[in-house]
Design a protein around this motif. Structure first.
Motif, mmCIF file in Angstrom:
data_model
loop_
_atom_site.group_PDB
_atom_site.id
_atom_site.type_symbol
_atom_site.label_atom_id
_atom_site.label_comp_id
_atom_site.label_asym_id
_atom_site.label_seq_id
_atom_site.Cartn_x
_atom_site.Cartn_y
_atom_site.Cartn_z
ATOM 1 N N ARG A 238 -8.597 13.849 2.387
ATOM 2 C CA ARG A 238 -8.686 12.399 2.188
ATOM 3 C C ARG A 238 -8.145 11.683 3.428
ATOM 4 O O ARG A 238 -7.013 11.925 3.867
ATOM 5 N N TYR B 179 -3.278 -5.828 -0.897
ATOM 6 C CA TYR B 179 -2.624 -4.522 -0.791
ATOM 7 C C TYR B 179 -2.292 -4.238 0.678
ATOM 8 O O TYR B 179 -3.115 -4.449 1.559
ATOM 9 N N ASN C 292 -2.233 -2.549 -6.056
ATOM 10 C CA ASN C 292 -1.824 -1.169 -6.292
ATOM 11 C C ASN C 292 -2.741 -0.227 -5.514
ATOM 12 O O ASN C 292 -3.908 -0.529 -5.271
ATOM 13 N N LYS C 293 -2.187 0.908 -5.149
ATOM 14 C CA LYS C 293 -2.855 1.843 -4.248
ATOM 15 C C LYS C 293 -4.138 2.421 -4.836
ATOM 16 O O LYS C 293 -5.183 2.458 -4.170
ATOM 17 N N GLU C 294 -4.101 2.889 -6.077
ATOM 18 C CA GLU C 294 -5.246 3.594 -6.658
ATOM 19 C C GLU C 294 -6.494 2.729 -6.744
ATOM 20 O O GLU C 294 -7.603 3.200 -6.517
ATOM 21 N N GLU C 295 -6.347 1.451 -7.064
ATOM 22 C CA GLU C 295 -7.496 0.576 -7.258
ATOM 23 C C GLU C 295 -7.899 -0.186 -5.999
ATOM 24 O O GLU C 295 -9.037 -0.653 -5.904
ATOM 25 N N GLN D 108 -6.986 0.703 -2.466
ATOM 26 C CA GLN D 108 -6.971 1.380 -1.167
ATOM 27 C C GLN D 108 -8.370 1.851 -0.778
ATOM 28 O O GLN D 108 -9.138 2.316 -1.613
ATOM 29 N N ASN E 124 -16.016 -3.308 -3.868
ATOM 30 C CA ASN E 124 -15.728 -1.875 -3.887
ATOM 31 C C ASN E 124 -17.055 -1.156 -3.689
ATOM 32 O O ASN E 124 -17.873 -1.057 -4.601
#
Length: 482
Positions: free
Chosen positions: A296, A348, A364-367, A369, A417
């Protein structure tokens, strides 16, 4: 008896030689290098290769999701209070992005193409229809006010017209209008004075069923690390929007493919015409996608950091020296003067003040980044998610009563996204390549294992000899008696 002993010792010699050879092959990485060399020859933009076909028309399903921020307290904002927004979405589109007008040049070392993109609305994957209404900043009005704020006469005339037509700082439009365009009354009125002015506005106006200009790519024929790297865009090898040569550089690929044989120490560069700049990504962690191992890569916070944190970003401050803060990029210079600010969703990795200025921001990182998962051997993208937020710089402008007592804020309008995951057919091919890679790279270990087995046979034969006539060399025991 002597002949028998010679045969026994020959078995021992063979086992030792096999062991030495196996260890040597492991230490010199001969077979991994052989696999990498074979892959490099295949990963080239050339008719007939899998790499070219995937680059030409990506087999993965690509989706573009839009999330809008609906303003819930417009009057309070005009009175000087903090804006409160509610996230609404997603509104999902299937994205098709084939390479077209392909033409190989310079003996196959370069190829020109345009990357056409078409978006088809997916109602079953969306929160609602494109006719849903969103209240947000009136971007055309804010752009006009910013452009004429220093000219009192013109500003007063425009402000009077806006009062007469009910144009204000905020507007309510459908999702479809905000994305793909609508005729704006203020722009239409100004077009009488400036005929070259486009009176249609949309965040992605003219972006559907179109392309962002001609690219020239390296094919990777001369150097595998140049595979699909951008040489020029719109006939230019560099940009002219920013204030330093480094920031104006066009580096990397367009993010849909990467060179083969990627290591964890690599920095992967991407040129994004949406952001009007190049950026880089770094390794974050190992991942598994559909049973395939990958690395990643993500853009570190330094990519959009303020010049006080990353001096290399000084050139992105426009006008020169005008820096907004970490996590933001002022792209007005490449968006026809519109006060557009880009960031990650919900700010973010940006300075905390930007999220604190807007009620409803929850980074938040998960949604939020941006991340790209890549197969390190082939450079094939296993999974990707590009996440960007479109903001507008809003401030009180004395000559325009429409701005009231509004605070100076970076106002979030929407974020996108853009995501894709490798399709099953391509995943099956990659798994096959992975199996072949494991078999070839494990040949030295197989040789070592065989050497140990032969060595065991040798020891068994030695033990079966009742009275060995020749003393066994200590050399052999150093390998097998430990």
């Amino acid at each position: 008896m002597v002949l028998k002993s010679c045969c026994v010792y020959s078995v021992g010699v063979v086992s030792v030689l096999m062991l030495i050879l196996g260890i040597s092959l492991v230490l010199t990485s001969v077979f991994p290098h052989l696999v990498q060399s074979m892959v490099k020859k295949q990963v080239v933009l050339k008719n007939g290769t899998d790499a070219f076909e995937a680059w030409k028309d990506p087999p993965a399903h690509i989706y573009m999701q839009f999330y809008f921020f609906n303003l819930t307290n417009p009057q309070e904002v005009l009175d000087g209070e903090r804006p409160a927004v509610v996230e609404i979405g997603p509104y999902t589109y299937r994205e098709y992005r084939p390479m077209e007008q392909i033409d190989f040049q310079d003996n196959g070392t370069k190829v020109t193409a345009v990357n056409s993109k078409t978006y088809i609305f997916q109602h079953n994957m969306s929160r609602g229809p494109e006719s849903d209404l969103i209240r947000t900043v009136n971007i055309p009005a804010m752009t006009v006010m910013e452009r004429f704020k220093d000219n009192s006469l013109e500003a007063n005339l425009i402000s009077a017209y806006m009062r007469g037509t009910g144009e204000g700082l905020f507007t309510t439009r459908t999702v479809g209008e905000l994305l793909w365009g609508y005729e704006d009354g203020l722009l239409k009125a100004l077009k009488v004075l400036r005929p070259d002015l486009d009176d249609v506005f949309g965040l992605f106006y003219k972006n559907n069923a179109s392309n962002d200009g001609e690219y020239v790519f390296f094919t990777g024929q001369q150097n595998s690390r140049d595979f699909s790297r951008v040489d020029t865009w719109k006939g230019e090898s560099s940009l002219n929007w920013w204030t330093s040569d480094e920031c104006n550089m066009i580096n990397g690929t367009i993010g849909t493919s990467f060179h083969p044989v990627i290591t964890k120490n690599d920095m992967l560069y991407i040129f994004s015409s949406d952001l009007c700049r190049s950026l880089y990504t770094v390794y974050e962690e190992d991942v598994t996608v559909k049973g395939i191992t990958g690395y990643r890569f993500v853009p570190p916070s330094s990519v959009f950091a303020n010049l006080t944190v990353n001096p290399d970003n000084a050139g992105f401050c426009v006008p020169a020296g005008n820096c907004l803060g970490s996590g933001l990029l002022n792209v007005s210079v490449c968006k026809e003067g519109a006060p557009i600010i880009m960031s990650s969703p919900h700010f973010y990795q940006a300075d905390e003040k930007f999220a604190q200025d807007i009620f409803g921001m929850t980074p938040n990182k998960e949604e939020h980044q941006t991340a790209i998962d890549i197969n390190p051997l082939t450079g094939v993208v296993l999974q990707a998610a590009k996440r960007l937020q479109i903001n507008v710089y809003v401030e009180q402008i004395p000559n325009f009563s429409q701005t009231g007592n509004v605070r100076t804020v970076v106002f979030p309008v929407a974020y996108l996204n853009e995501s894709a995951t490798i399709d099953d057919a391509a995943a099956k091919k990659l798994k096959g390549i992975g199996v072949q890679q494991n078999v070839v790279e494990n040949i030295p270990f197989m040789l070592i294992g065989l050497a140990i087995i032969v060595g065991g046979i040798f020891m068994l034969l030695v033990c079966q000899q009742k009275v060995p006539e020749v003393k066994l060399p200590d050399f052999f025991f150093s390998f097998f008696c430990f």
